[in-house]
Design a protein around this motif. Structure first.
Motif, PDB file in Angstrom:
ATOM      1  N   ILE A   7      41.080 -29.625  50.651  1.00 32.31           N
ATOM      2  CA  ILE A   7      42.404 -30.279  49.881  1.00 32.31           C
ATOM      3  C   ILE A   7      43.080 -28.672  50.152  1.00 32.31           C
ATOM      4  CG2 ILE A   7      43.291 -30.704  47.895  1.00 32.31           C
ATOM      5  CD1 ILE A   7      40.696 -31.906  47.548  1.00 32.31           C
ATOM      6  N   ALA A  13      48.989 -32.509  42.125  1.00 33.36           N
ATOM      7  CA  ALA A  13      48.038 -33.463  43.378  1.00 33.36           C
ATOM      8  C   ALA A  13      46.587 -33.228  44.146  1.00 33.36           C
ATOM      9  CB  ALA A  13      49.501 -33.484  44.974  1.00 33.36           C
ATOM     10  N   GLY A  14      46.556 -32.068  44.446  1.00 34.49           N
ATOM     11  CA  GLY A  14      45.358 -31.270  44.855  1.00 34.49           C
ATOM     12  C   GLY A  14      44.193 -31.672  44.076  1.00 34.49           C
ATOM     13  N   VAL A  17      43.566 -35.268  43.382  1.00 35.18           N
ATOM     14  CA  VAL A  17      42.457 -36.007  44.860  1.00 35.18           C
ATOM     15  C   VAL A  17      41.178 -35.118  44.874  1.00 35.18           C
ATOM     16  CG1 VAL A  17      42.354 -35.228  47.230  1.00 35.18           C
ATOM     17  CG2 VAL A  17      44.652 -36.299  46.627  1.00 35.18           C
ATOM     18  N   VAL A 123      43.355 -32.780  53.243  1.00 42.27           N
ATOM     19  CA  VAL A 123      44.090 -33.826  52.495  1.00 42.27           C
ATOM     20  C   VAL A 123      45.277 -32.876  52.032  1.00 42.27           C
ATOM     21  CG1 VAL A 123      45.222 -35.119  50.314  1.00 42.27           C
ATOM     22  CG2 VAL A 123      42.961 -34.643  51.273  1.00 42.27           C
ATOM     23  N   ALA A 125      48.080 -30.732  49.884  1.00 45.33           N
ATOM     24  CA  ALA A 125      48.303 -31.338  48.525  1.00 45.33           C
ATOM     25  C   ALA A 125      49.653 -30.459  48.122  1.00 45.33           C
ATOM     26  CB  ALA A 125      47.723 -32.031  47.849  1.00 45.33           C
ATOM     27  N   ARG A 328      50.837 -41.136  52.741  1.00 45.58           N
ATOM     28  CA  ARG A 328      49.638 -40.818  52.087  1.00 45.58           C
ATOM     29  C   ARG A 328      48.667 -40.722  54.338  1.00 45.58           C
ATOM     30  NH1 ARG A 328      48.357 -45.389  48.374  1.00 45.58           N
ATOM     31  NH2 ARG A 328      50.258 -45.077  47.154  1.00 45.58           N
ATOM     32  N   VAL A 338      49.681 -35.537  49.787  1.00 47.36           N
ATOM     33  CA  VAL A 338      49.838 -36.027  49.248  1.00 47.36           C
ATOM     34  C   VAL A 338      50.390 -35.356  48.213  1.00 47.36           C
ATOM     35  CG1 VAL A 338      48.694 -36.805  46.730  1.00 47.36           C
ATOM     36  CG2 VAL A 338      47.891 -37.107  49.169  1.00 47.36           C
ATOM     37  N   GLY A 339      51.556 -36.164  47.407  1.00 51.93           N
ATOM     38  CA  GLY A 339      52.884 -35.393  46.239  1.00 51.93           C
ATOM     39  C   GLY A 339      54.151 -35.353  47.199  1.00 51.93           C
ATOM     40  N   ILE A 351      51.281 -39.335  42.500  1.00 55.39           N
ATOM     41  CA  ILE A 351      50.551 -39.198  42.721  1.00 55.39           C
ATOM     42  C   ILE A 351      49.049 -39.711  42.225  1.00 55.39           C
ATOM     43  CG2 ILE A 351      49.127 -36.457  41.895  1.00 55.39           C
ATOM     44  CD1 ILE A 351      51.870 -35.142  42.434  1.00 55.39           C
ATOM     45  N   ALA A 355      46.302 -40.019  45.234  1.00 60.30           N
ATOM     46  CA  ALA A 355      45.205 -39.221  45.044  1.00 60.30           C
ATOM     47  C   ALA A 355      44.214 -40.477  45.589  1.00 60.30           C
ATOM     48  CB  ALA A 355      44.931 -38.579  43.867  1.00 60.30           C
TER      49      ALA A 355
END
Length: 369
Positions: A7, A13-14, A17, A123, A125, A328, A338-339, A351, A355
């Motif tokens: 991530i 966001a991170g 997730v 991911v 983010a 996504r 994401v985000g 978010i 996630a």
């Protein structure tokens, strides 16, 4: 280092997730270039509050504390994010700046300045506000007063008694101008194009709730309905130098432009505590000349000119999402963003939804291997 998921970014966001992956029992590592979680939230100006209600702004699996106000202030948001990381045992690797991401053997190699991570999924983010954006402004170097980006603005006290030009009337510029006006400065907002302005609450109902309720309606209906309602709520603002754009609210949101959510700026404009000027023609040593022909002198200039995401620095063009928008699922399987989508119903709510969806997709892909 081998891990199931990398991530990139330890902001909301991170963290969201990471919490969803933790509950799914999947191993991951969070990489953060700063040395603390949610660095963007920690550097925001002090008067900032969420524009969305707390009931629809919490991250997955952990609501805000009951004693938090409806619109959560910056310092309580930071405390919430710290508690969120503790709750889900999220321990980012700090000081890790991602240099490149590339495909290898059906997975990904993520290189930082110190290590290479091999992961099946990545991911991103890192957020839309990763880097301050400063556009080319005519003869800005001629101005001899204080000049700073809104990213470096914390409070109005140092500007008390000053004449301050705020360049850009997005949400940040509008709220900084209000902060300045309330603390004894004389702010002027330079507005380049037409803007949509909505109250944070419309007739006592949070605008986020109204947006969620009207979302199923056709866009054309919303774009015809809202101007009439907003004129009743805020008045016609053209006489104060604020024009409404030709594009409807939802059309602009789909293009990535969020309306200004008013928390008092309109009232201050109407009272004259905040002045409105047109686009800047050029700067001078002591002020600026506007395209309207007006000239004014200023002690300081604050550039509320926005931010840009940073993933283009490390993500090859072949792996980036298409021009239609960040989604996504990016251009390769197992790579997610994401985000980056800020809908009318609220970024933090989105978010949380993203996630959960990304975590479920990673879990599904992992179970089929």
């Amino acid at each position: 280092m081998d891990t199931h998921v990398v991530i990139v970014g330890a902001g909301p966001a991170g963290l969201a997730v990471g919490a969803c992956l933790r509950r799914a029992g999947l191993d991951f590592v969070i990489l953060e270039m700063a040395y603390e979680i949610a660095p963007a939230w920690r550097r925001h100006y002090r008067r900032l509050h969420l524009h969305t209600v707390k009931a629809f702004s919490a991250l997955p699996h952990m609501p805000f504390p009951k004693d938090y106000p409806r619109y959560v202030p910056r310092e309580k948001m930071v405390a919430y994010l710290d508690a969120y990381a503790e709750r889900f045992e999220l321990r980012p690797r700090f000081g890790e700046t991602v240099k490149s991401i590339r495909r290898k053997d059906g997975g990904y190699l993520v290189e930082t300045g110190t290590e290479t991570f091999c992961a099946g999924h990545v991911v991103i983010a890192s957020g839309n506000n990763a880097e301050p954006f400063v556009p080319s402004l005519p003869e800005i170097e001629a101005f001899k007063g204080r000049r700073l980006h809104s990213a470096d603005y914390t409070e109005a006290a140092p500007f008390a008694g000053q004449s301050v030009l705020v360049v850009g009337m997005g949400n940040t510029g509008a709220e900084i101008a209000l902060d300045l006006a309330e603390c004894g400065a004389r702010p002027t907002l330079s507005v380049r194009n037409g803007i949509h302005i909505v109250p944070r609450q419309l007739f006592g109902v949070p605008i986020q709730i109204i947006a969620m309720a009207t979302q199923p309606l056709p866009r054309a209906v919303n774009d015809r309905l809202f101007p009439t309602i907003l004129d009743l709520a805020l008045g016609k603002l053209e006489k104060y130098g604020i024009a409404r754009p030709k594009q409807g609210i939802l059309e602009q949101i789909n293009a990535g432009r969020i309306p200004v959510i008013d928390v008092g700026t309109v009232r201050a404009i109407k009272s004259g505590d905040i002045k409105v000027a047109s686009d800047i023609k050029r700067f001078t040593e002591r002020g600026a000349t506007f395209v309207s022909g007006r000239h004014a002198e200023f002690d300081s200039v604050i550039l509320a000119t926005g931010y840009r995401p940073s993933f283009e620095k490390f993500l090859p063009a072949a792996l980036r999402p298409g021009k239609s928008g960040v989604t996504r699922q990016a251009a390769a399987p197992g790579l997610y963003l994401v985000g980056f989508h800020n809908p009318v119903t609220g970024l933090l709510r989105e978010i949380g939804r993203e996630a959960a969806a990304v975590s479920a997709d990673i879990e599904r892909r992992s179970s089929t291997k």
